[in-house]
Design a protein around this motif. Structure first.
Motif, PDB file in Angstrom:
ATOM      1  N   LEU A   1      32.613  35.481  40.023  1.00 46.93           N
ATOM      2  CA  LEU A   1      33.501  36.145  39.063  1.00 46.93           C
ATOM      3  C   LEU A   1      33.666  35.205  37.875  1.00 46.93           C
ATOM      4  CD1 LEU A   1      35.774  38.348  38.447  1.00 46.93           C
ATOM      5  CD2 LEU A   1      37.342  36.775  39.545  1.00 46.93           C
ATOM      6  N   LYS A   2      33.406  35.713  36.664  1.00 47.06           N
ATOM      7  CA  LYS A   2      33.592  34.884  35.470  1.00 47.06           C
ATOM      8  C   LYS A   2      34.572  35.581  34.547  1.00 47.06           C
ATOM      9  CE  LYS A   2      31.070  32.590  31.734  1.00 47.06           C
ATOM     10  NZ  LYS A   2      31.947  33.059  30.653  1.00 47.06           N
ATOM     11  N   LYS A   3      35.730  34.950  34.307  1.00 53.06           N
ATOM     12  CA  LYS A   3      36.750  35.571  33.457  1.00 53.06           C
ATOM     13  C   LYS A   3      36.451  35.275  31.986  1.00 53.06           C
ATOM     14  CE  LYS A   3      40.334  35.565  36.943  1.00 53.06           C
ATOM     15  NZ  LYS A   3      41.768  35.479  37.236  1.00 53.06           N
TER      16      LYS A   3
ATOM     17  N   GLU B   1      34.317  28.671  33.834  1.00 59.99           N
ATOM     18  CA  GLU B   1      34.135  28.528  35.284  1.00 59.99           C
ATOM     19  C   GLU B   1      33.642  29.835  35.922  1.00 59.99           C
ATOM     20  OE1 GLU B   1      36.709  27.397  39.288  1.00 59.99           O
ATOM     21  OE2 GLU B   1      37.737  28.006  37.450  1.00 59.99           O
ATOM     22  N   GLU B   2      32.686  29.698  36.828  1.00 60.37           N
ATOM     23  CA  GLU B   2      32.250  30.853  37.621  1.00 60.37           C
ATOM     24  C   GLU B   2      32.836  30.698  39.022  1.00 60.37           C
ATOM     25  OE1 GLU B   2      27.985  31.022  37.355  1.00 60.37           O
ATOM     26  OE2 GLU B   2      28.020  31.466  35.201  1.00 60.37           O
ATOM     27  N   ILE B   3      33.741  31.606  39.389  1.00 58.80           N
ATOM     28  CA  ILE B   3      34.443  31.478  40.675  1.00 58.80           C
ATOM     29  C   ILE B   3      33.583  32.096  41.779  1.00 58.80           C
ATOM     30  CG2 ILE B   3      36.566  32.107  41.928  1.00 58.80           C
ATOM     31  CD1 ILE B   3      37.706  32.623  38.957  1.00 58.80           C
ATOM     32  N   PRO B   4      33.194  31.316  42.803  1.00 57.02           N
ATOM     33  CA  PRO B   4      32.372  31.906  43.870  1.00 57.02           C
ATOM     34  C   PRO B   4      33.202  32.870  44.725  1.00 57.02           C
ATOM     35  CG  PRO B   4      32.819  29.572  44.328  1.00 57.02           C
ATOM     36  CD  PRO B   4      33.461  29.879  43.008  1.00 57.02           C
ATOM     37  N   LEU B   5      32.674  34.091  44.944  1.00 57.48           N
ATOM     38  CA  LEU B   5      33.387  35.086  45.751  1.00 57.48           C
ATOM     39  C   LEU B   5      32.728  35.278  47.116  1.00 57.48           C
ATOM     40  CD1 LEU B   5      33.852  37.975  43.118  1.00 57.48           C
ATOM     41  CD2 LEU B   5      35.536  36.251  43.778  1.00 57.48           C
ATOM     42  N   TRP B   6      31.409  35.076  47.175  1.00 61.28           N
ATOM     43  CA  TRP B   6      30.664  35.469  48.387  1.00 61.28           C
ATOM     44  C   TRP B   6      29.315  34.752  48.370  1.00 61.28           C
ATOM     45  CZ3 TRP B   6      25.995  37.830  49.367  1.00 61.28           C
ATOM     46  CH2 TRP B   6      25.853  38.575  50.544  1.00 61.28           C
ATOM     47  N   ARG B   7      28.807  34.378  49.582  1.00 61.12           N
ATOM     48  CA  ARG B   7      27.491  33.730  49.632  1.00 61.12           C
ATOM     49  C   ARG B   7      26.844  33.936  50.992  1.00 61.12           C
ATOM     50  NH1 ARG B   7      28.022  28.208  47.610  1.00 61.12           N
ATOM     51  NH2 ARG B   7      27.655  29.277  45.640  1.00 61.12           N
ATOM     52  N   ARG B   8      25.518  34.135  50.982  1.00 61.15           N
ATOM     53  CA  ARG B   8      24.734  34.164  52.216  1.00 61.15           C
ATOM     54  C   ARG B   8      23.540  33.231  52.023  1.00 61.15           C
ATOM     55  NH1 ARG B   8      28.512  36.065  53.677  1.00 61.15           N
ATOM     56  NH2 ARG B   8      29.025  37.997  54.769  1.00 61.15           N
ATOM     57  N   THR B   9      23.203  32.469  53.081  1.00 64.60           N
ATOM     58  CA  THR B   9      22.098  31.508  53.024  1.00 64.60           C
ATOM     59  C   THR B   9      21.091  31.837  54.111  1.00 64.60           C
ATOM     60  OG1 THR B   9      23.789  29.873  52.527  1.00 64.60           O
ATOM     61  CG2 THR B   9      21.573  29.042  52.946  1.00 64.60           C
ATOM     62  N   GLY B  10      19.803  31.863  53.768  1.00 64.18           N
ATOM     63  CA  GLY B  10      18.768  32.017  54.789  1.00 64.18           C
ATOM     64  C   GLY B  10      18.570  33.463  55.231  1.00 64.18           C
ATOM     65  N   GLU B  11      17.591  33.644  56.116  1.00 65.46           N
ATOM     66  CA  GLU B  11      17.231  34.983  56.597  1.00 65.46           C
ATOM     67  C   GLU B  11      18.418  35.606  57.338  1.00 65.46           C
ATOM     68  OE1 GLU B  11      14.096  35.155  59.610  1.00 65.46           O
ATOM     69  OE2 GLU B  11      13.232  36.804  58.461  1.00 65.46           O
TER      70      GLU B  11
ATOM     71  N   THR C   1      42.428  39.666  33.393  1.00 65.47           N
ATOM     72  CA  THR C   1      41.766  39.623  32.085  1.00 65.47           C
ATOM     73  C   THR C   1      40.360  40.203  32.251  1.00 65.47           C
ATOM     74  OG1 THR C   1      40.913  37.442  32.601  1.00 65.47           O
ATOM     75  CG2 THR C   1      42.964  37.513  31.357  1.00 65.47           C
ATOM     76  N   ASN C   2      39.709  40.539  31.127  1.00 68.44           N
ATOM     77  CA  ASN C   2      38.340  41.062  31.202  1.00 68.44           C
ATOM     78  C   ASN C   2      37.438  40.037  31.892  1.00 68.44           C
ATOM     79  OD1 ASN C   2      39.309  43.241  29.882  1.00 68.44           O
ATOM     80  ND2 ASN C   2      38.044  43.015  28.059  1.00 68.44           N
ATOM     81  N   TYR C   3      36.439  40.536  32.604  1.00 64.07           N
ATOM     82  CA  TYR C   3      35.649  39.632  33.439  1.00 64.07           C
ATOM     83  C   TYR C   3      34.236  40.161  33.603  1.00 64.07           C
ATOM     84  CZ  TYR C   3      36.356  43.207  36.999  1.00 64.07           C
ATOM     85  OH  TYR C   3      36.352  44.402  37.673  1.00 64.07           O
ATOM     86  N   GLN C   4      33.364  39.304  34.160  1.00 65.00           N
ATOM     87  CA  GLN C   4      31.998  39.710  34.514  1.00 65.00           C
ATOM     88  C   GLN C   4      31.738  39.346  35.976  1.00 65.00           C
ATOM     89  OE1 GLN C   4      30.447  37.327  31.177  1.00 65.00           O
ATOM     90  NE2 GLN C   4      29.072  39.020  30.793  1.00 65.00           N
ATOM     91  N   ILE C   5      30.879  40.133  36.620  1.00 67.31           N
ATOM     92  CA  ILE C   5      30.439  39.833  37.988  1.00 67.31           C
ATOM     93  C   ILE C   5      28.976  39.396  37.901  1.00 67.31           C
ATOM     94  CG2 ILE C   5      29.836  40.893  40.217  1.00 67.31           C
ATOM     95  CD1 ILE C   5      32.792  40.447  40.082  1.00 67.31           C
ATOM     96  N   ILE C   6      28.642  38.307  38.584  1.00 63.68           N
ATOM     97  CA  ILE C   6      27.282  37.759  38.512  1.00 63.68           C
ATOM     98  C   ILE C   6      26.673  37.712  39.917  1.00 63.68           C
ATOM     99  CG2 ILE C   6      25.880  35.730  37.885  1.00 63.68           C
ATOM    100  CD1 ILE C   6      28.255  34.988  35.962  1.00 63.68           C
TER     101      ILE C   6
END
Length: 683
Positions: A599-601, A606-616, A632-637
């Protein structure tokens, strides 16, 4: 006398302007609190012509106009009088006028209506707005397209309480009702003290005076046997059911048939009312139960047999959401006829005479067998014809009873494994309750093995019926597995449902990349693709939306270890309260790297990490859920990082942004590869 009439009209208009409801505007001397978005083209107010417009004399893609904050606790109707003028008739990218609903707490605007037909004079659009407790704004967007000279004008926006099919015919736009032109018989406006020969009644019904207006059709010019005049209502734009009422007068010397029909968008007519009495010298009230679960028009039709037929007059069409006959039956809810099999079989059942045809099963995450379609972690139905020794084996699954005389669209997902010949291994029948007739309406021809594929079927039966799913195995040597999941039923044909306006905040990548863009495009960026990825033992075989559509993925063979690809949303509107982001991801391949969501406001590096998966993770599409907040207005990456080998194709599909907290919770937001107990099926 003429000037006197003009001044009366001017006084009426002024009185009308003073009484305009919030959100309504005639654009005479102001824009009534409407404002334009300065990031785009300017709108010009033409007070003397009573309109606001935008044209191609300025360079730019679009102009945006939004209303002040509005509330409507009651059902209301938005009427828009507009014109699109252009020099060229056909253009690959024509000018458009779009109307959006911007609700409080939502990051996305909901498209209510869109038009691109150019015209020589003004047109009217009528749109039903459901009652809601939330504040909202109306947003008008004029898209200029590619034409050299184009103008878009809005003459009037009027918000009235009530339904768009209601009308007293006192205003010149006739609430969007139109006469279907016929050389000999037509509906005309009567009354208004015009003292012309056309005005056949002394008084209308609304005002009970000679000044009031009504609609009428007269047989004077009838030339042929069975001449027909039709008055057509605006199309309903939201599901409505209840009581339609109207007042009419009928005078006949020879037989007149006055009928009211409903017409759906595929042109199918259903008669809902017909005159029974011969004569009504005074205004008579007619009431009829009305059910429009999908877009329909109401058609008032009068058929004459001779020029001495007589006339029919019509006034005060109104609607109430309560049925006229004291029938209290709740309208049919199609949601009760669907199932994702997560908890149980819902309202589906099996006939025990058939033996256990279908079982509810769940597959643990693994790299050999796909899981369910709903989440990748859940339950689906499996007809395992391998376990039955008799050929010609049949497993039947019956759905709940559906009411007759309604158009339905049935959608479901199926996957086939282990068959040599696929055709006919899964079929759908309609079973009519009163006859023992079963009609086959669909059967599988061929489909990619082991891919969840969507099927859609439209049907309409006069009598109550059931949907039956039948799996069978024709010979002992060719039996396999038939899987079924996410059965849903909606009202209206599937073609009509495909024409429905898009769900705001949803992206299936079927047409384009929606609200997403790439930081830089190249071989090492995200690609939109359909079908399997080129490298074996990695990437999906098909998309999640339909099995044969598009998804976004990174092609690991074009990238080096640790290389990143970014898919970035446009700026989304910040809101107070929680938001829920759902998406599907596919991480299959021994060398799979990382997939992260940030999430980037606005105004923040700063890009706030929301979720992550690693590997198969799995050979299946898995569902990701993220709950987040941003006022505030934001972007999802979406960021994908290539792993250690070319077997590192990572894909995403079916992204959905929704207001409010997530209804379900994903256990782990940040996790690595799958556990060791692979490839177990739980029955």
């Amino acid at each position: 006398a003429v000037t006197g009439a003009r001044s009366v009209l001017a006084a009426l208009r002024l009185a009308g302007a003073a009484l305009l409801s919030p959100g309504s505007c005639t654009f005479e001397d102001s824009a009534c609190g409407y404002q334009w978005d300065y990031a785009h083209l300017p709108w010009t107010l033409h007070g003397e012509g009573h309109y606001i417009s935008v044209d191609t004399s300025y360079e730019g893609e679009k102009a945006v106009l939004f209303s002040p904050d509005l509330y409507s606790e009651e059902w209301s109707c938005v009427r828009l009088i507009y014109q699109i003028a252009t020099t060229s008739d056909t253009s690959p990218d024509p000018a458009r006028l779009n109307l959006y609903l911007r609700q409080e707490g939502e990051s996305f605007d909901r498209l209510l209506w869109s038009a691109k037909e150019p015209s020589d004079s003004w047109l009217i659009a009528s749109l039903d707005l459901r009652n809601s407790t939330k504040k909202y704004k109306l947003v008008l967007e004029g898209e200029m397209g590619q034409d050299k000279s184009t103008g878009i004008a809005v003459f009037e926006i009027k918000i009235t309480s009530g339904y768009c099919i209601e009308c007293d015919f006192e205003e010149n736009h006739l609430c969007g009702y139109v006469n279907r032109w016929n050389p000999n018989v037509n509906w005309f406006v009567g009354g208004g003290n015009i003292r012309n020969s056309q005005s056949i009644l002394p008084k209308d019904h609304t005002l009970n005076s000679a000044l009031g207006h009504y609609m009428y059709v007269d047989s004077v010019y009838v030339k042929h046997f069975q001449e027909v005049a039709q008055l057509i209502s605006p199309k309903t734009t939201a599901p409505v059911s209840g009581c339609l009422s109207f007042y009419y007068q009928l005078k006949q010397e020879s037989s007149i048939v006055f009928t009211v029909y409903l017409r759906d968008m595929s042109g199918f007519y259903e008669e809902i009312w017909k005159t029974d009495s011969a004569l009504n010298a005074d205004w008579a009230l007619a009431e009829v139960d009305f059910n429009a679960p999908y877009p329909m028009e109401v058609i008032f039709e009068v058929a004459f047999n001779s020029a001495k037929g007589g006339y029919v007059a019509l006034d005060d069409i109104s609607f109430s959401p309560v049925y006229c006959s004291n029938q209290t039956g709740a309208p049919f809810n199609p949601a009760n006829a669907g199932c994702n099999f997560e908890e149980d079989l819902c309202n589906f059942y099996q006939d025990h005479k058939d033996g256990p045809g279908w079982s509810r099963v769940k597959v643990k995450r693994n790299v050999y067998r796909a899981g369910d379609h709903t989440t990748g972690f859940g339950y689906y139905l499996l007809a395992n014809t391998k376990f039955t020794s008799q050929p010609g084996y049949i497993g039947r699954l019956y759905g709940p009873t559906l009411p007759g005389n309604l158009q339905f669209c049935l959608r479901f997902y199926y996957a086939l494994y282990g068959f040599f010949k696929m055709s006919g291994t899964l079929a759908v029948y309609i079973f009519e309750e009163n006859h023992v007739v079963q009609e086959k309406i669909w059967s599988v021809l061929d489909s990619p093995k082991g891919v969840w594929t969507q099927a859609e079927i439209s049907f309409k039966k006069p009598m109550p019926c059931k949907v039956v799913f039948v799996s069978w195995c024709k010979s002992f040597w060719d039996c396999g597995l038939v899987a079924l999941d996410d059965v849903s039923l909606s009202l209206g044909s599937c073609q009509a449902a495909d024409l429905l306006l898009p769900t705001p905040g949803e992206c299936t990548f079927e047409k384009d990349e929606c609200v997403f863009t790439q930081k830089k495009r190249g071989r090492g960026s995200w690609h939109r693709k359909r079908g399997p990825t080129p490298t074996s033992y990695t990437g999906p075989k098909g998309d999640h939306t339909t099995g044969v559509g598009y998804y976004m993925y990174i092609e690991a063979s074009n990238m080096v270890y640790g290389q990143r690809a970014y898919l970035v949303s446009r700026s989304l509107r910040g809101t107070s309260g929680k938001q829920c982001l759902t998406f599907f991801y596919h991480m299959y391949g021994a060398g799979t790297g990382l997939l992260s969501v940030y999430l980037k406001k606005e105004g923040d590096d700063e890009e706030i990490p929301l979720w992550r998966r690693t590997g198969e993770q799995s050979i299946s599409w898995l569902r990701g859920l993220i709950e987040y907040e941003s006022d505030t207005n934001y972007q999802i990456i979406f960021e994908a990082i290539r792993g250690v080998s070319i077997r590192s194709d990572t894909a995403i599909d079916d992204i959905l942004f929704q207001a409010g907290p997530c209804l379900e919770v994903e256990e782990i937001q940040f996790s690595s590869g799958y556990p060791d107990s692979l490839n177990e099926i739980e029955y």
